[in-house]
Design an enzyme around this catalytic site. Structure first.
Site, PDB file in Angstrom:
ATOM      1  NE  ARG A 102      -9.277 105.120  20.375  1.00 14.92           N
ATOM      2  CZ  ARG A 102     -10.340 105.910  20.312  1.00 14.92           C
ATOM      3  NH1 ARG A 102     -10.708 106.441  19.160  1.00 14.92           N
ATOM      4  NH2 ARG A 102     -11.017 106.155  21.394  1.00 14.92           N
ATOM      5  CE  LYS A 120      12.812  98.934  17.326  1.00 10.95           C
ATOM      6  NZ  LYS A 120      14.097  98.787  18.050  1.00 10.95           N
ATOM      7  CD  GLU A 176      23.843 103.551  13.944  1.00 10.24           C
ATOM      8  OE1 GLU A 176      23.783 102.327  13.708  1.00 10.24           O
ATOM      9  OE2 GLU A 176      23.685 104.034  15.090  1.00 10.24           O
ATOM     10  CE  LYS A 200      15.667 100.240  11.133  1.00 13.72           C
ATOM     11  NZ  LYS A 200      15.789 101.155  12.243  1.00 13.72           N
ATOM     12  CD  GLU A 242      13.783  94.886  18.653  1.00 15.42           C
ATOM     13  OE1 GLU A 242      14.710  95.379  19.291  1.00 15.42           O
ATOM     14  OE2 GLU A 242      13.073  95.543  17.886  1.00 15.42           O
ATOM     15  NE  ARG A 277      13.507  96.917  13.832  1.00 16.85           N
ATOM     16  CZ  ARG A 277      12.484  97.684  13.510  1.00 16.85           C
ATOM     17  NH1 ARG A 277      11.357  97.166  13.094  1.00 16.85           N
ATOM     18  NH2 ARG A 277      12.571  98.991  13.593  1.00 16.85           N
ATOM     19  CG  ASN A 336      20.560  96.125  18.988  1.00 17.85           C
ATOM     20  OD1 ASN A 336      20.355  97.307  18.692  1.00 17.85           O
ATOM     21  ND2 ASN A 336      19.729  95.416  19.714  1.00 17.85           N
ATOM     22  CG  HIS A 371      23.785  99.715  18.713  1.00 22.54           C
ATOM     23  ND1 HIS A 371      24.491  99.615  17.536  1.00 22.54           N
ATOM     24  CD2 HIS A 371      22.975 100.789  18.563  1.00 22.54           C
ATOM     25  CE1 HIS A 371      24.110 100.576  16.713  1.00 22.54           C
ATOM     26  NE2 HIS A 371      23.190 101.313  17.305  1.00 22.54           N
ATOM     27  CG  HIS A 425      22.941 101.174  23.848  1.00 16.54           C
ATOM     28  ND1 HIS A 425      22.236 100.113  23.337  1.00 16.54           N
ATOM     29  CD2 HIS A 425      22.600 102.237  23.079  1.00 16.54           C
ATOM     30  CE1 HIS A 425      21.511 100.510  22.312  1.00 16.54           C
ATOM     31  NE2 HIS A 425      21.712 101.799  22.126  1.00 16.54           N
ATOM     32  CG  HIS A 444      23.754 106.317  18.942  1.00 14.64           C
ATOM     33  ND1 HIS A 444      23.594 105.363  19.926  1.00 14.64           N
ATOM     34  CD2 HIS A 444      23.436 105.711  17.774  1.00 14.64           C
ATOM     35  CE1 HIS A 444      23.185 104.237  19.362  1.00 14.64           C
ATOM     36  NE2 HIS A 444      23.077 104.420  18.056  1.00 14.64           N
TER      37      HIS A 444
HETATM   38  N1  LIG Z   1      13.314 104.935  15.688  1.00 15.70           N
HETATM   39  C1  LIG Z   1      14.413 104.255  15.492  1.00 15.70           C
HETATM   40  O1  LIG Z   1      14.397 103.132  14.979  1.00 15.70           O
HETATM   41  C2  LIG Z   1      15.722 104.880  15.881  1.00 15.70           C
HETATM   42  C3  LIG Z   1      16.928 104.280  15.493  1.00 15.70           C
HETATM   43  C4  LIG Z   1      18.119 104.921  15.804  1.00 15.70           C
HETATM   44  C5  LIG Z   1      18.107 106.117  16.510  1.00 15.70           C
HETATM   45  N2  LIG Z   1      16.913 106.667  16.891  1.00 15.70           N
HETATM   46  C6  LIG Z   1      16.866 107.937  17.619  1.00 15.70           C
HETATM   47  O2  LIG Z   1      17.393 108.948  16.766  1.00 15.70           O
HETATM   48  C7  LIG Z   1      17.850 110.019  17.589  1.00 15.70           C
HETATM   49  C8  LIG Z   1      19.154 110.541  17.029  1.00 15.70           C
HETATM   50  O3  LIG Z   1      18.937 111.025  15.725  1.00 15.70           O
HETATM   51  P1  LIG Z   1      19.951 112.025  15.023  1.00 15.70           P
HETATM   52  O4  LIG Z   1      21.323 111.521  15.201  1.00 15.70           O
HETATM   53  O5  LIG Z   1      19.414 112.261  13.678  1.00 15.70           O
HETATM   54  O6  LIG Z   1      19.892 113.311  15.957  1.00 15.70           O
HETATM   55  P2  LIG Z   1      19.061 114.694  15.911  1.00 15.70           P
HETATM   56  O7  LIG Z   1      17.707 114.503  15.377  1.00 15.70           O
HETATM   57  O8  LIG Z   1      19.203 115.278  17.255  1.00 15.70           O
HETATM   58  O9  LIG Z   1      19.900 115.558  14.862  1.00 15.70           O
HETATM   59  C9  LIG Z   1      21.226 115.914  15.191  1.00 15.70           C
HETATM   60  C10 LIG Z   1      21.431 117.430  15.147  1.00 15.70           C
HETATM   61  O10 LIG Z   1      21.536 117.853  13.791  1.00 15.70           O
HETATM   62  C11 LIG Z   1      20.614 118.896  13.523  1.00 15.70           C
HETATM   63  N3  LIG Z   1      20.201 118.725  12.125  1.00 15.70           N
HETATM   64  C12 LIG Z   1      19.434 117.744  11.619  1.00 15.70           C
HETATM   65  N4  LIG Z   1      19.404 117.820  10.286  1.00 15.70           N
HETATM   66  C13 LIG Z   1      20.155 118.883   9.935  1.00 15.70           C
HETATM   67  C14 LIG Z   1      20.529 119.447   8.692  1.00 15.70           C
HETATM   68  N5  LIG Z   1      20.154 118.882   7.534  1.00 15.70           N
HETATM   69  N6  LIG Z   1      21.286 120.552   8.697  1.00 15.70           N
HETATM   70  C15 LIG Z   1      21.725 121.073   9.861  1.00 15.70           C
HETATM   71  N7  LIG Z   1      21.436 120.565  11.081  1.00 15.70           N
HETATM   72  C16 LIG Z   1      20.665 119.473  11.097  1.00 15.70           C
HETATM   73  C17 LIG Z   1      19.520 118.713  14.531  1.00 15.70           C
HETATM   74  O11 LIG Z   1      18.858 119.930  14.757  1.00 15.70           O
HETATM   75  C18 LIG Z   1      20.312 118.249  15.749  1.00 15.70           C
HETATM   76  O12 LIG Z   1      20.866 119.360  16.406  1.00 15.70           O
HETATM   77  C19 LIG Z   1      17.943 109.482  18.993  1.00 15.70           C
HETATM   78  O13 LIG Z   1      16.915 110.043  19.764  1.00 15.70           O
HETATM   79  C20 LIG Z   1      17.729 108.002  18.835  1.00 15.70           C
HETATM   80  O14 LIG Z   1      17.071 107.411  19.941  1.00 15.70           O
HETATM   81  C21 LIG Z   1      15.735 106.065  16.581  1.00 15.70           C
HETATM   82 ZN   LIG Z   2      22.467 103.139  16.473  1.00 19.71          ZN
END
Ligand SMILES: NC(=O)c1ccc[n+]([C@@H]2O[C@H](COP(=O)([O-])OP(=O)(O)OC[C@H]3O[C@@H](n4cnc5c(N)ncnc54)[C@H](O)[C@@H]3O)[C@@H](O)[C@H]2O)c1
Ligand SMILES: [Zn+2]
Length: 376
Positions: free
Chosen positions: A123, A145, A187, A244, A254, A258, A262, A265, A269, A282
């Site tokens: 938990r 999130k 972003e 942010k 939200e 917040r 978007n 987006h 999306h 993305h």
């Molecule tokens: N929680 C939230 O508020 C929120 C907001 C936006 C996006 N997201 C989520 O974030 C995710 C996307 O995140 P991302 O773009 O960071 O993708 P990711 O975590 O998949 O990283 C992208 C790639 O880069 C590699 N990588 C990461 N750091 C590295 C480094 N320093 N050196 C070499 N390689 C590295 C990873 O292994 C991966 O292959 C999605 O799942 C999305 O839904 C969440």
């Molecule tokens: Zn985004």
């Protein structure tokens, strides 16, 4: 200690966000200062862990911490309940206790996944974000999130669980693949448009100081341009993160503010879905989405043609696309946008800029106007 931390304050408490090169070395002292002295469960991925795992574990062990680590396969496919369940087996089988903490070392995938594990095991145990992608540093690691995907849709299972600390070591970006870096810039630019004109200006200055079409920070910063040092990169990232942080502070769950995050987006999306997930990054889809949203705002008389042009130029300077890829059918794109399941009461909620540095939400954008801009 490099710079004053940014702080997110929520009903559950406050936490610092630190941005700078080499910060991972401070992790043991930071955890200790937060009173986190239990065992540490480090969750990373198969690309990040081999590069940075030892740099995190070593100093922690030297400081007397018990650290156990797990690397999930890199990529979005790891964001699912089976991987969560395997993490539970690992932690519960290993005797996890309430006083322990989960550390997420990686991009948004690892952060969302590890955060959800931390939110739910026993938990909830303490959670620390160690983001290693630009996107995670300015966006996903901030705000609490967490969650995973469901076969029927992305991010459908999750929980709010704020980290106790976000430590963004910008030196880790040196190994981030250029395309991932560019996706993160989308972003950053978004944050400039919706809330920080000064950030937007700074990004323009930076882009003109580079050989922009081969924009590959931070390598270029170090080798091609003596004016912009890694520290400047950290400052930009910190500034983008602050947008942010401010939005989250204004509105943790939200609703109003917040929603501004978007921007780009709604169509972004739809573009991701229309092209087949994984084809466009993305951030690339968001860049195209911002260009389209900017043009929608222009048609509504809310934004100037000059702003549309400045935004487009900046996105391109950071290596991002602004046109809908030829293989995407505009009609299908429109269908996905206007009839998205998440659309409330049949109205699409558009985030539209009103200036460079300000945006608003509108749910009265005529369908015909969108059709015109998208070209469907
Ligand atoms: N929680 C939230 O508020 C929120 C907001 C936006 C996006 N997201 C989520 O974030 C995710 C996307 O995140 P991302 O773009 O960071 O993708 P990711 O975590 O998949 O990283 C992208 C790639 O880069 C590699 N990588 C990461 N750091 C590295 C480094 N320093 N050196 C070499 N390689 C590295 C990873 O292994 C991966 O292959 C999605 O799942 C999305 O839904 C969440
Ligand atoms: Zn985004």
């Amino acid at each position: 200690m490099t710079s004053t931390p940014l702080t997110i304050t929520t009903p559950a408490g406050s936490y610092p966000i630190l941005v700078g090169p080499g910060l991972l070395a401070e992790l043991p002292a930071r955890l200790d200062a937060l009173g986190l002295r239990g065992a540490l469960w480090l969750i990373s991925d198969s690309k990040v862990y081999p590069r940075y795992g030892a740099a995190v574990e070593g100093p922690l062990r030297d400081a007397g911490y018990k650290v156990q680590s797990r690397a999930v396969p890199a990529g979005e496919a790891s964001k699912n309940l089976a991987v969560v369940s395997a993490c539970y087996d690992w932690m519960i089988g290993g005797g996890v206790e309430r006083r322990d903490a989960v550390l997420a070392l990686g991009g948004g995938v690892v952060g969302d996944l590890a955060g959800f594990v931390a939110a739910t095991v026993l938990r909830a145990v303490a959670f620390v974000q160690l983001p290693t992608t630009l996107l995670a540093m300015v966006d996903s690691a901030l705000g609490g999130k967490t969650g995973v995907n469901h076969p029927l849709g992305t991010n459908l299972i999750g929980a709010f669980h704020q980290p106790r600390l976000v430590l963004s070591d910008t030196a880790t970006l040196e190994t981030l693949p250029p395309r991932e870096l560019r996706a993160g810039w989308a972003e950053v630019i978004k944050h400039g448009i919706i809330r920080d004109a000064g950030l937007f200006d700074q990004l323009e200055v930076m882009s003109s100081e580079f050989k922009v079409m081969s924009f590959e920070l931070p390598e270029s910063i170090k080798t091609q341009n003596s004016k912009l040092k890694t520290q400047n990169l950290a400052e930009i990232i910190r500034r983008a993160a602050k947008v942010k942080v401010d939005v989250v502070n204004a509105d943790e769950r939200e609703a109003g503010e917040r929603m501004l995050l978007n921007y780009g987006h709604t169509l972004g999306h739809a573009l991701e879905a229309a092209s087949g997930y994984g084809v466009l990054r993305h951030g690339e889809a968001v860049a195209i989405g911002m260009d389209l949203a900017g043009r929608v705002a222009e048609r509504l008389g809310m934004w100037s043609a000059d702003s549309v042009e400045r935004q487009r130029r900046l996105l391109r300077a950071y290596g991002l696309p602004t046109a809908i890829p030829a293989e995407i059918d505009p009609a299908a794109l429109l269908e996905l946008t206007l009839h998205d399941k998440k659309v409330r009461a049949g109205r699409v909620r558009w985030v539209l800029p009103t200036a460079i540095g300000a945006a608003t939400v509108r749910d009265d954008v005529p369908e015909a106007l969108v059709r015109d801009v998208v070209g469907g």
